[in-house]
Design a protein around this motif. Structure first.
Motif, mmCIF file in Angstrom:
data_model
loop_
_atom_site.group_PDB
_atom_site.id
_atom_site.type_symbol
_atom_site.label_atom_id
_atom_site.label_comp_id
_atom_site.label_asym_id
_atom_site.label_seq_id
_atom_site.Cartn_x
_atom_site.Cartn_y
_atom_site.Cartn_z
ATOM 1 N N ALA A 97 39.297 43.131 33.879
ATOM 2 C CA ALA A 97 38.744 41.874 33.369
ATOM 3 C C ALA A 97 38.148 41.051 34.512
ATOM 4 C CB ALA A 97 39.830 41.078 32.654
ATOM 5 N N GLN A 98 38.818 41.059 35.661
ATOM 6 C CA GLN A 98 38.316 40.318 36.820
ATOM 7 C C GLN A 98 37.012 40.914 37.332
ATOM 8 O OE1 GLN A 98 41.755 40.575 39.371
ATOM 9 N NE2 GLN A 98 43.022 39.461 37.911
ATOM 10 N N ARG A 99 36.895 42.219 37.289
ATOM 11 C CA ARG A 99 35.653 42.867 37.723
ATOM 12 C C ARG A 99 34.493 42.535 36.799
ATOM 13 N NH1 ARG A 99 38.547 48.643 39.229
ATOM 14 N NH2 ARG A 99 39.033 48.119 41.418
ATOM 15 N N GLN A 100 34.773 42.452 35.521
ATOM 16 C CA GLN A 100 33.727 42.067 34.579
ATOM 17 C C GLN A 100 33.279 40.639 34.843
ATOM 18 O OE1 GLN A 100 34.999 42.807 30.548
ATOM 19 N NE2 GLN A 100 35.474 44.968 30.942
ATOM 20 N N PHE A 101 34.223 39.763 35.141
ATOM 21 C CA PHE A 101 33.888 38.379 35.478
ATOM 22 C C PHE A 101 33.018 38.342 36.731
ATOM 23 C CE2 PHE A 101 34.431 34.393 37.662
ATOM 24 C CZ PHE A 101 34.466 33.426 36.649
ATOM 25 N N ALA A 102 33.345 39.176 37.702
ATOM 26 C CA ALA A 102 32.633 39.177 38.988
ATOM 27 C C ALA A 102 31.158 39.530 38.846
ATOM 28 C CB ALA A 102 33.304 40.147 39.954
ATOM 29 N N SER A 103 30.779 40.170 37.749
ATOM 30 C CA SER A 103 29.391 40.599 37.565
ATOM 31 C C SER A 103 28.483 39.487 37.036
ATOM 32 C CB SER A 103 29.332 41.800 36.608
ATOM 33 O OG SER A 103 29.742 41.425 35.297
ATOM 34 N N ARG A 104 29.044 38.307 36.794
ATOM 35 C CA ARG A 104 28.248 37.211 36.238
ATOM 36 C C ARG A 104 27.183 36.733 37.224
ATOM 37 N NH1 ARG A 104 32.550 33.221 33.055
ATOM 38 N NH2 ARG A 104 33.511 34.838 31.740
ATOM 39 N N GLU A 105 26.053 36.345 36.674
ATOM 40 C CA GLU A 105 24.965 35.793 37.486
ATOM 41 C C GLU A 105 25.087 34.271 37.538
ATOM 42 O OE1 GLU A 105 22.912 37.442 39.189
ATOM 43 O OE2 GLU A 105 23.092 39.470 38.377
ATOM 44 N N PRO A 106 24.604 33.617 38.604
ATOM 45 C CA PRO A 106 23.927 34.205 39.767
ATOM 46 C C PRO A 106 24.885 34.703 40.849
ATOM 47 C CG PRO A 106 23.959 31.835 39.973
ATOM 48 C CD PRO A 106 24.587 32.142 38.637
ATOM 49 N N GLY A 107 26.161 34.405 40.686
ATOM 50 C CA GLY A 107 27.140 34.845 41.676
ATOM 51 C C GLY A 107 28.518 34.366 41.293
ATOM 52 N N THR A 108 29.533 34.905 41.950
ATOM 53 C CA THR A 108 30.917 34.550 41.633
ATOM 54 C C THR A 108 31.755 34.412 42.896
ATOM 55 O OG1 THR A 108 31.403 36.912 41.325
ATOM 56 C CG2 THR A 108 30.955 35.630 39.343
ATOM 57 N N VAL A 109 32.782 33.593 42.785
ATOM 58 C CA VAL A 109 33.781 33.457 43.834
ATOM 59 C C VAL A 109 35.122 33.755 43.182
ATOM 60 C CG1 VAL A 109 34.827 31.961 45.571
ATOM 61 C CG2 VAL A 109 32.421 31.636 44.930
ATOM 62 N N LEU A 110 35.799 34.790 43.645
ATOM 63 C CA LEU A 110 37.114 35.150 43.112
ATOM 64 C C LEU A 110 38.151 34.962 44.206
ATOM 65 C CD1 LEU A 110 35.032 36.825 41.292
ATOM 66 C CD2 LEU A 110 36.979 38.287 40.764
ATOM 67 N N ASP A 111 39.232 34.259 43.887
ATOM 68 C CA ASP A 111 40.298 34.134 44.879
ATOM 69 C C ASP A 111 41.591 34.703 44.332
ATOM 70 O OD1 ASP A 111 42.337 31.848 44.149
ATOM 71 O OD2 ASP A 111 40.390 30.941 43.721
ATOM 72 N N GLY A 112 42.376 35.295 45.236
ATOM 73 C CA GLY A 112 43.622 35.925 44.838
ATOM 74 C C GLY A 112 44.300 36.584 46.012
ATOM 75 N N ARG A 113 44.860 37.763 45.782
ATOM 76 C CA ARG A 113 45.589 38.471 46.831
ATOM 77 C C ARG A 113 45.080 39.888 47.062
ATOM 78 N NH1 ARG A 113 48.477 34.592 44.891
ATOM 79 N NH2 ARG A 113 50.088 33.530 46.135
ATOM 80 N N ASP A 114 44.228 40.378 46.169
ATOM 81 C CA ASP A 114 43.712 41.747 46.339
ATOM 82 C C ASP A 114 42.240 41.838 45.971
ATOM 83 O OD1 ASP A 114 43.935 41.344 43.625
ATOM 84 O OD2 ASP A 114 44.944 43.244 43.199
ATOM 85 N N ILE A 115 41.506 40.734 46.130
ATOM 86 C CA ILE A 115 40.097 40.725 45.724
ATOM 87 C C ILE A 115 39.251 41.607 46.642
ATOM 88 C CG2 ILE A 115 38.113 39.310 45.105
ATOM 89 C CD1 ILE A 115 40.702 38.779 43.509
ATOM 90 N N GLY A 116 39.361 41.368 47.944
ATOM 91 C CA GLY A 116 38.539 42.127 48.887
ATOM 92 C C GLY A 116 38.977 43.564 49.071
ATOM 93 N N THR A 117 40.228 43.860 48.725
ATOM 94 C CA THR A 117 40.744 45.211 48.933
ATOM 95 C C THR A 117 40.712 46.072 47.669
ATOM 96 O OG1 THR A 117 42.987 44.363 48.527
ATOM 97 C CG2 THR A 117 42.268 44.552 50.823
ATOM 98 N N ILE A 118 40.948 45.470 46.504
ATOM 99 C CA ILE A 118 41.070 46.245 45.266
ATOM 100 C C ILE A 118 40.056 45.844 44.198
ATOM 101 C CG2 ILE A 118 42.590 46.871 43.347
ATOM 102 C CD1 ILE A 118 43.461 48.061 46.020
ATOM 103 N N VAL A 119 40.005 44.557 43.872
ATOM 104 C CA VAL A 119 39.175 44.106 42.749
ATOM 105 C C VAL A 119 37.690 44.251 43.054
ATOM 106 C CG1 VAL A 119 38.635 42.179 41.202
ATOM 107 C CG2 VAL A 119 40.970 42.493 42.035
ATOM 108 N N CYS A 120 37.264 43.705 44.180
ATOM 109 C CA CYS A 120 35.839 43.743 44.557
ATOM 110 C C CYS A 120 35.686 44.208 46.008
ATOM 111 C CB CYS A 120 35.205 42.370 44.381
ATOM 112 S SG CYS A 120 35.253 41.723 42.705
ATOM 113 N N PRO A 121 35.978 45.472 46.294
ATOM 114 C CA PRO A 121 35.883 45.953 47.673
ATOM 115 C C PRO A 121 34.455 45.931 48.232
ATOM 116 C CG PRO A 121 36.214 47.780 46.153
ATOM 117 C CD PRO A 121 36.425 46.527 45.368
ATOM 118 N N ASP A 122 33.461 45.825 47.351
ATOM 119 C CA ASP A 122 32.062 45.779 47.803
ATOM 120 C C ASP A 122 31.516 44.354 47.821
ATOM 121 O OD1 ASP A 122 31.932 48.578 48.074
ATOM 122 O OD2 ASP A 122 31.480 48.822 45.944
ATOM 123 N N ALA A 123 32.377 43.357 47.782
ATOM 124 C CA ALA A 123 31.941 41.958 47.807
ATOM 125 C C ALA A 123 31.060 41.709 49.027
ATOM 126 C CB ALA A 123 33.143 41.029 47.839
#
Length: 208
Positions: A97-123
């Motif tokens: 669900a978080q990955r689907q949110f991340a695809s929103r235009e024009p951009g997204t900011v996700l904060d948490g504990r595993d965003i850069g490592t698991i949820v959005c490693p290509d951020a």
């Protein structure tokens, strides 16, 4: 454009993330609230907190557009969230669900504990926001008192340490900085200074 902001509790990542999102006109998601929303739904329905299948089913139906920070910040919801957050099936459901949110235009900011490592490693840009446990405990203590509540600083410090151990020691998606994350230590840094540092990094990335 996706901006990932990770870090331990009370390090300032939420405040920084909201400021970044507002400045650039991006959508913002505090991914910790998705676990709290799942926990609240379970509590409201009188469902068990130790049934992974049930918890995962509830997680699949969480509306990421209806997360109320004030309601979800309740202590009992946080305690319940910590129990379901270690369940792999719940994490899989919410990460999708978080990955689907991340695809929103024009951009997204996700904060948490595993965003850069698991949820959005290509951020496009990744930050790891941290501060000493003592500083983070003091911030949480001041926040509670500022809202008219009561708290014992030593108890909050113990909670911070235990939460760090749980987040960093779990087998599934442990808290750690991504290899390409920019470190922001806010122990002696104001939120304005942290934001300006982050903005310089983001602006440079957007020009590439």
């Amino acid at each position: 454009m996706i901006i990932a902001v990770d870090g331990p509790a009370a390090a300032g990542k939420g405040t920084l993330s909201r400021r970044i999102a507002e400045t650039y006109g991006f959508h913002h998601l505090d991914t910790g609230l998705t676990y709290r929303a799942t926990a609240k739904a379970l509590l409201d329905a009188g469902l068990p907190l130790d049934d992974e299948r049930v918890a995962a089913d509830v997680a699949l139906r969480i509306d990421l557009g209806g997360l109320d920070r004030d309601v979800l910040s309740a202590h009992d919801i946080g305690e319940a969230a910590s129990k379901i957050a270690v369940m792999p099936a719940v994490r899989r459901a919410l990460v999708e669900a978080q990955r689907q949110f991340a695809s929103r235009e024009p951009g997204t900011v996700l904060d948490g504990r595993d965003i850069g490592t698991i949820v959005c490693p290509d951020a496009k840009v990744k930050f790891y926001v941290t501060a000493s446990p003592e500083i983070r405990a003091r911030r949480r203590y001041d926040e509670i008192l500022g809202k008219g509540g009561e708290a014992v600083l030593e108890d909050i410090f113990d909670d911070v340490r235990k939460r760090d151990e749980r987040d960093m020691g779990r087998a599934d998606s442990p808290l750690r900085p991504a290899d390409d994350a920019h470190l922001l230590d806010t122990s002696e840094m104001s939120i304005e200074a942290a934001f300006m540092a982050a903005r310089g990094i983001i602006d440079a990335a957007m020009m590439k």
